[in-house]
Motif scaffolding. Structure first.
Motif, short mmCIF file in Angstrom:
data_model
loop_
_atom_site.label_atom_id
_atom_site.label_comp_id
_atom_site.label_asym_id
_atom_site.label_seq_id
_atom_site.Cartn_x
_atom_site.Cartn_y
_atom_site.Cartn_z
N ASP A 176 12.71 9.09 -1.50
CA ASP A 176 12.97 8.54 -0.17
C ASP A 176 13.15 9.69 0.82
OD1 ASP A 176 15.60 9.48 -0.42
OD2 ASP A 176 16.45 7.49 -0.75
N ASN A 177 13.42 9.38 2.07
CA ASN A 177 13.54 10.38 3.13
C ASN A 177 14.69 11.36 2.89
OD1 ASN A 177 12.48 11.49 5.44
ND2 ASN A 177 13.77 10.28 6.81
N ILE A 190 10.00 4.94 0.57
CA ILE A 190 9.24 6.06 0.00
C ILE A 190 8.66 6.91 1.13
CG2 ILE A 190 7.18 6.69 -1.33
CD1 ILE A 190 7.65 4.14 -2.99
N SER A 191 8.96 8.23 1.06
CA SER A 191 8.43 9.14 2.08
C SER A 191 7.92 10.44 1.49
CB SER A 191 9.50 9.43 3.13
OG SER A 191 10.58 10.12 2.56
N ARG A 245 4.08 14.52 1.47
CA ARG A 245 4.25 13.33 2.31
C ARG A 245 3.65 12.09 1.66
NH1 ARG A 245 7.05 10.52 5.43
NH2 ARG A 245 6.28 9.91 7.44
N ALA A 246 4.40 11.00 1.73
CA ALA A 246 3.94 9.69 1.26
C ALA A 246 4.44 8.65 2.25
CB ALA A 246 4.47 9.38 -0.13
N THR A 247 3.69 7.59 2.43
CA THR A 247 4.11 6.48 3.28
C THR A 247 3.68 5.18 2.61
OG1 THR A 247 2.05 6.54 4.55
CG2 THR A 247 3.91 7.77 5.45
N THR A 248 4.37 4.11 2.96
CA THR A 248 4.00 2.79 2.46
C THR A 248 3.71 1.88 3.64
OG1 THR A 248 6.32 2.12 2.37
CG2 THR A 248 5.34 2.98 0.33
N GLN A 255 0.83 -1.20 0.00
CA GLN A 255 0.00 0.00 0.00
C GLN A 255 0.87 1.26 0.00
OE1 GLN A 255 -3.45 -0.15 -0.22
NE2 GLN A 255 -2.86 -2.28 -0.61
N LEU A 256 0.40 2.28 -0.71
CA LEU A 256 1.04 3.59 -0.78
C LEU A 256 -0.03 4.61 -0.41
CD1 LEU A 256 3.33 5.60 -1.69
CD2 LEU A 256 2.35 5.42 -3.99
#
Length: 190
Positions: free
Chosen positions: A159-160, A145-146, A131-134, A118-119
């Motif tokens: 990425d971060n 992925i951030s 902002r993004a998170t997995t 999931q993203l």
């Protein structure tokens, strides 16, 4: 001098407050009458038009020139500015499909490197974009992925540390295809 007990003092205060509720307002000698009920009628239902999209203003708000529909080569010229895709379509994608940031918000399924997870994307400002998170990703590159950003039809995942993880292009408003920085295929869809 007479001393009132706390109980009798409470009763006196309550009686005064109740009596104050009976005093007419602003010198009006009539009592306030209750309002009559509003007549009710049939409730009508209809379909609302689609909301106006952010798409049309997205180019102006980020200082990027919008390609001219009269000049098909202009999109490709804009796409190569600074070695980064800006407004042009990806190969195989629809050139008239405009994607706005709000189209990307929420949960997505991402597949890459044999992994499916999931993203989640939001509009909270983050390094490299938003902002993004997995969640539940086995691949270390997908776990990293951030952040995400949208430039034209290109969605970039970071990425971060701000390093690019993947570039994707819209094939529809609910499906994006592209490659990771390692050169493997990646899909993001709902």
């Amino acid at each position: 001098m007479y001393m009132y007990s706390p109980r009798s003092l409470g009763l006196i205060v309550t009686a005064l407050l109740l009596g104050a509720c009976q005093i007419p307002f602003a010198g009006n000698s009539e009592r306030v009458r209750p309002l009559s009920a509003v007549p009710s009628g049939q409730v009508q239902q209809s379909t609302l038009p689609p909301p106006s999209d952010f798409d049309q203003g997205q180019f102006a708000s980020v200082g990027v020139e919008q390609p001219d529909a009269q000049n098909p080569g202009e999109a490709e010229q804009l796409a190569s500015i600074g070695g980064q895709a800006v407004a042009g379509p990806a190969p195989g994608s629809s050139s008239n499909l405009l994607i706005g940031r709000t189209d990307l918000l929420g949960g997505w399924t991402v597949t890459a490197d044999g992994d499916r997870c999931q993203l989640f994307m939001s509009l909270t400002t983050w390094s490299g974009g938003y902002r993004a998170t997995t969640k539940d990703c086995g691949s270390t590159s997908l776990q990293a992925i951030s952040a995400w950003n949208l430039t034209g039809q290109q969605v970039s995942l970071y990425d971060n540390g701000g390093a690019q993880v993947a570039n994707l292009y819209a094939s529809t408003k609910t499906r994006f295809e592209g490659q990771t920085e390692k050169g493997t295929g990646i899909s993001v869809f709902r």
